[in-house]
Design an enzyme around this catalytic site. Structure first.
Site, mmCIF file in Angstrom:
data_model
loop_
_atom_site.group_PDB
_atom_site.id
_atom_site.type_symbol
_atom_site.label_atom_id
_atom_site.label_comp_id
_atom_site.label_asym_id
_atom_site.label_seq_id
_atom_site.Cartn_x
_atom_site.Cartn_y
_atom_site.Cartn_z
ATOM 1 N N SER B 32 1.064 -1.038 -0.018
ATOM 2 C CA SER B 32 -0.323 0.579 0.103
ATOM 3 C C SER B 32 1.258 1.511 0.085
ATOM 4 C CB SER B 32 -1.199 -0.356 1.277
ATOM 5 O OG SER B 32 -2.050 1.387 1.448
ATOM 6 N N ASP B 168 9.818 0.302 14.248
ATOM 7 C CA ASP B 168 10.021 0.961 15.338
ATOM 8 C C ASP B 168 9.055 2.210 15.652
ATOM 9 O OD1 ASP B 168 9.675 2.244 12.968
ATOM 10 O OD2 ASP B 168 11.203 3.854 13.422
ATOM 11 N N GLY B 470 -41.439 -13.725 -11.905
ATOM 12 C CA GLY B 470 -43.099 -13.713 -11.526
ATOM 13 C C GLY B 470 -43.489 -12.312 -12.474
ATOM 14 N N SER B 474 -43.394 -17.361 -18.272
ATOM 15 C CA SER B 474 -44.413 -19.334 -18.318
ATOM 16 C C SER B 474 -45.979 -19.313 -18.791
ATOM 17 C CB SER B 474 -43.170 -19.875 -17.059
ATOM 18 O OG SER B 474 -42.173 -19.477 -17.497
ATOM 19 N N SER B 541 -32.812 -14.402 -18.015
ATOM 20 C CA SER B 541 -31.808 -13.393 -18.437
ATOM 21 C C SER B 541 -31.381 -12.947 -18.263
ATOM 22 C CB SER B 541 -32.368 -13.599 -20.013
ATOM 23 O OG SER B 541 -33.034 -13.534 -20.423
#
Lengths: 327, 635
Positions: B32, B168, B470, B474, B541
């Site tokens: 870092s 240190d 939902g 389908s 999808s």
């Protein structure tokens, strides 16, 4: 000393195979450090030739250029290197350098282009009356940009090394330049493995540094191992010099104005780098063979560029010059 | 060379002989911001007496002027060579520095810690054998520590030195050191970094760099230099089968035709049988030509020029390989991508892909997932942003000879180049081929798709229904199919739930599996369309990229995307299967609409607003749309 110092008599370092490990029915040689460096440089040069339309090799006649040219000959053997050499001539090089330049281009079977900034010449720009900064900008940086534009070169090889100077330590091997020849150090293209991105749009170009990862010691060792001819100025000889600001400057011809009371003295000197003679300081030395030079070099405690007056002009001066288009 | 002991020739010969015995270690320092990377390198250069006197004078002057150490020597200024870096006291780009000890030569790449400059860290890491990961003892393992370690592992660096710096400032506390090391090791193990040596340091004072620290007697391990000198990084590339990507064809005259390249692995020997890929032609090595005379053999790492016994067609981008162990070539791959540009990776966009000496056009297919470098979680992603790491599928427009990155950096590592700006925008590591172009050829069939369609007297097509769970996909698909069947159309309905009971029962709901779920269904739909059927696909999808990939499998006008549009609130209110409730309670992860996005189709052929029309009306609209597009007339 007039001839060149390529062929050294005496001992030879031909320790190519460092160690071997057994594999199958044969031995696999481990490459030496110099073999690795050589292969990397050759790979880089071939990549440029395969991907760029109009490459050129910047040839400054110094030891790094000598090594680069030698590598180019190896990379494309048995063909001659498929690009010309370009010398940016400030007209202030050492006389020995001009002789070497013409000889080497001929031996390498390469076309030599010499470019001088005619406008600068007409204006009488020179290192004495204009100072190193103006001289370098006009006769080197501007001249280089002119030559690249004139010939529409899209890739230029340079012999810079990362160990020379801290902004060079940061530069990519394939270093992108805008159509204005500018380098943007804060926004360099990532460069992974040995995959180099040579793509650029029309007008844009690349500076390519095949010996980026070589150190000064590697260069000397290679010159020694390969018997590469170098300019005799690298070897100590009695030469006429004057001392200015603690630097020894060689009086190479009668264009050099002498200060009142200044009398050139013959001293045994040599050069660690070669540039424009009024801007390149000599060091006192008795090392008159390659081996002696190398022995001194390996013991020295100052950097080779400490003899270059142009590097001392301002803080971060190399980075600034590079951004403007200098090598 | 301490003193001149003999003649210059003898001294130099001895010195160079010593140099030749040294091995080379390339390493990086990473970690870092402000963990002390540049300071550590400055210290290493100083301790190895690599700093020239004039550079030291400049350093002393600069330390007083712009240093961050209150006038004391600021070693970072040795490496931070750009004006902007010195002004801001940060590292922007990677610096390469060189030093050597009596045992080894070192090339160290000091890499920037800021996340913003990760691409420069990756640049440095790509060539390294070892990584020194720095940690500030006060701060411990940070996100950036993990990011860099992950990249180190990804790029194939197997050796890590964990340098716990600034000891240190924690009173040289052994417990603190051990806690950090334990924390780090736990993470390192998860990312496959097994070889970790931990050393407590005070870089600025030199503790445990060359000399053992007297302030930390509890530490008994090696100093940093000892560790760097001793780690074994011998590569085995020379022992692997021969591969040489052809860089350049050398034709100085009619008699000579040589193939120049660097040997990526193995050994080239005169007389050895070789295969030229991807063409597959075989021949033998005739000569190994160098400017120093012909060689009988050349091993990995050498740059050579080969001539071959037979007149075979070889050009840049081809690979000369051992006949008995030749690599594969393929056009579709799975790869890990490190994105390195401010403009995100777009799956639909085509990029230039450079691998070995080949440059091909590459199209990213769906991004399988993005990796959270901190938690290692796999997350769904539609693009990769700057510094993101993700797993993608990609397709190239010509066969590419490859090996997995784990086996070969040369034939497995690639860069992506933007086609407009030519910037290097990404780097990638090939995992495996998705389809082996080398062994699979299309079988030409006599009974064709138009013939099969003609037999059925219909135009084959796909109705792709997409929408939230939902939304009613389908139900609507079922009604449409009934209507089409009543008209005598030969149809098939692929329903998400049903397909998961059979073909896709091995798939779960991770992002990766969802992508595979859609890919399989797309392919099945394609086979059915090829067979002459009208196929109804009813799948959530959620991602544009996947739907786009599905669409690309079909001919013009064959693919109808139907967006079954329901607001999330409405779908959640209906919650027919109780799934929204579970997702809200956190029992279901990556549920579309809740913690995984649904990307609304940009240009569907039809949009059905289920809050405005009933399922019956929706079915009517779809059938009417099909009729208008000529899909229900005779072929």
């Amino acid at each position: 000393m007039q001839g060149t110092v390529g062929k050294q008599s005496g001992w030879v370092t031909s320790v190519h195979v460092k160690q071997s490990t057994e594999v199958g029915n044969g031995f696999v040689p481990t490459l030496t450090h110099l073999q690795r460096l050589e292969a990397e440089s050759i790979h880089i040069m071939r990549e440029v030739v395969a991907e760029c339309e109009r490459p050129v090799m910047l040839y400054s006649i110094g030891k790094d250029s000598a090594v680069m040219l030698h590598l180019a000959i190896k990379a494309f053997y048995p063909a001659p290197p498929p690009f010309p050499l370009l010398h940016i001539d400030t007209t202030w090089k050492f006389r020995d350098m001009y002789a070497m330049r013409d000889r080497m281009a001929k031996e390498a079977r390469m076309r030599l282009l010499v470019h001088t900034n005619q406008e600068g010449l007409a204006r009488g720009v020179n290192p004495f009356s204009h100072g190193s900064q103006v001289h370098t900008t006009v006769m080197k940086t501007e001249a280089l940009r002119q030559a690249l534009d004139l010939h529409r070169f899209d890739a230029a090889f340079g012999g810079a090394r990362r160990d020379e100077e801290s902004s060079r330590a940061k530069e990519r091997i394939f270093s992108f330049r805008t159509a204005e020849h500018r380098w943007d150090p804060k926004n360099q293209r990532p460069e992974l493995w040995n995959l180099y991105n040579a793509r650029h749009r029309p007008g844009e170009s690349l500076r390519v540094f095949p010996i980026s990862n070589w150190t000064e010691s590697d260069v000397w060792q290679y010159i020694h191992q390969e018997n590469i001819p170098i300019v005799p100025l690298y070897l100590a000889a009695k030469r006429p010099v004057v001392e200015r600001d603690g630097m020894l400057i060689m009086v190479d011809d009668d264009r050099m104005p002498l200060h009142p009371g200044e009398v050139p003295q013959l001293r045994s000197v040599r050069f660690r780098t070669l540039g424009c003679y009024p801007l390149t300081a000599a060091i006192e030395s008795e090392a008159s063979t390659i081996s002696e030079v190398i022995r001194e070099t390996l013991q020295t405690r100052t950097s080779e560029r400490s003899g270059r007056l142009i590097d001392h002009d301002t803080a971060a001066s190399m980075e600034k010059k590079k951004q403007e288009g200098y090598f | 060379m301490a003193a001149n002991s003999g003649t210059a020739d003898e001294d130099v010969a001895a010195r160079f002989a010593e140099e030749e015995r040294k091995s080379l270690l390339r390493f990086i320092t990473c970690g870092s911001v402000d963990d002390g990377k540049s300071t550590l390198i400055g210290r290493l250069l100083y301790e190895s007496k690599t700093i020239f006197e004039d550079h030291w004078r400049t350093l002393t002057r600069d330390s007083a002027r712009v240093g961050t150490r209150q006038g004391q020597i600021d070693f970072a200024l040795l490496v931070d060579g750009l004006a902007a870096e010195r002004e801001q006291g940060i590292t922007i780009d990677v610096a390469y520095r060189f030093f050597s000890t009596h045992r080894r030569k070192f090339i160290v790449a000091d890499t920037p810690g800021h996340e913003q400059y990760t691409r420069n860290m990756v640049t440095g890491a790509s060539g390294a054998d070892l990584a020194v990961v720095l940690i500030d003892a006060r701060k411990g393992v940070l996100v950036q520590t993990r990011r860099h370690s992950f990249l180190v592992s990804l790029l194939g660096i197997r050796h890590v030195v964990l340098a716990v710096n600034k000891m240190d400032l924690v009173d040289f506390d052994e417990q603190r050191f051990n806690a950090i090391v334990d924390d780090y090791r736990a993470f390192a193990t998860r990312i496959g970094l097994g070889d970790v040596t931990a050393i407590p340091l005070v870089a600025v004072d030199g503790d445990n760099i060359v000399e053992r620290s007297t302030r930390m007697p509890w530490y008994q391990g090696p100093t940093l230099i000892q560790c760097l000198e001793q780690i074994d990084v011998e590569s085995d590339v020379a022992h692997r089968p021969l591969r040489m990507p052809v860089q350049w064809v050398n034709r100085p005259n009619a008699e000579f035709r040589g193939f120049a390249g660097s040997i990526a692995s193995g050994i080239a020997r005169v007389g050895d049988a070789v295969r030229v890929l991807p063409s597959g032609r075989t021949t033998r090595i005739h000569r190994i030509v160098t400017a120093d005379g012909d060689l009988q053999e050349a091993s990995a790492g050498r740059a050579v020029t080969l001539t071959l016994e037979d007149e075979v067609d070889v050009s840049r981008g081809d690979v000369i390989a051992a006949t008995d162990a030749a690599p594969e070539s393929a056009t579709q791959f799975q790869a890990t991508i490190i994105w390195m540009h401010e403009e995100p990776l777009l799956p639909a966009r085509s990029y230039l892909l450079k691998i070995g000496s080949v440059t091909a056009n590459a199209t990213m297919m769906p991004i399988r997932h993005r990796i959270n470098v901190n938690t290692l979680e796999k997350l769904a992603a539609e693009t990769l942003e700057l510094n993101d790491i993700g797993v993608c599928e990609l397709q190239v427009d010509r066969p590419v000879v490859f090996e997995p990155y784990a086996d070969s950096r040369t034939l497995g590592g690639f860069i992506l180049i933007d086609r407009m700006t030519f910037n290097t925008v990404g780097a990638g590591l090939l995992s495996f081929a998705l389809r082996r172009a080398q062994n699979l050829h299309w079988q030409a069939l006599d009974v064709t798709k138009p013939l099969r369609a003609a037999l059925k007297g219909q135009k084959p097509a796909v109705l792709w229904l997409t929408g939230l769970s939902g939304a009613g996909k389908s139900t609507i698909a079922n009604l449409v199919e009934k209507r089409l069947a009543a008209e005598g159309r030969h149809t098939y309905l692929l329903d998400g739930d049903n397909v998961r009971h059979g073909l896709n029962k091995d798939l779960g709901f991770t992002e990766q599996d969802r992508v595979e779920n859609i890919r399989r269904v797309s392919e099945v739909a394609r086979l059915m369309v090829d067979a002459g059927l009208i196929v109804l696909v009813s799948f959530i999808s959620p991602f544009r990229a996947e739907r786009g990939a599905a669409r690309s499998l079909f001919g013009e006008g064959e693919f109808l995307e139907v967006f079954v549009d329901t607001s999330l609130a409405e779908a959640e209110r209906r919650d027919v299967k109780g799934l929204y409730g579970k997702a809200r309670r956190g029992e279901l992860k990556n549920f579309t609409g809740i913690d995984s996005p649904y990307e609304v189709p940009e240009k569907p052929e039809l949009r059905i607003d289920t809050q405005q029309v009933s399922a019956e009306q929706a079915a009517d609209l779809i059938v009417e749309q099909m009729r208008r597009r000529g899909l229900l007339s005779a072929p």
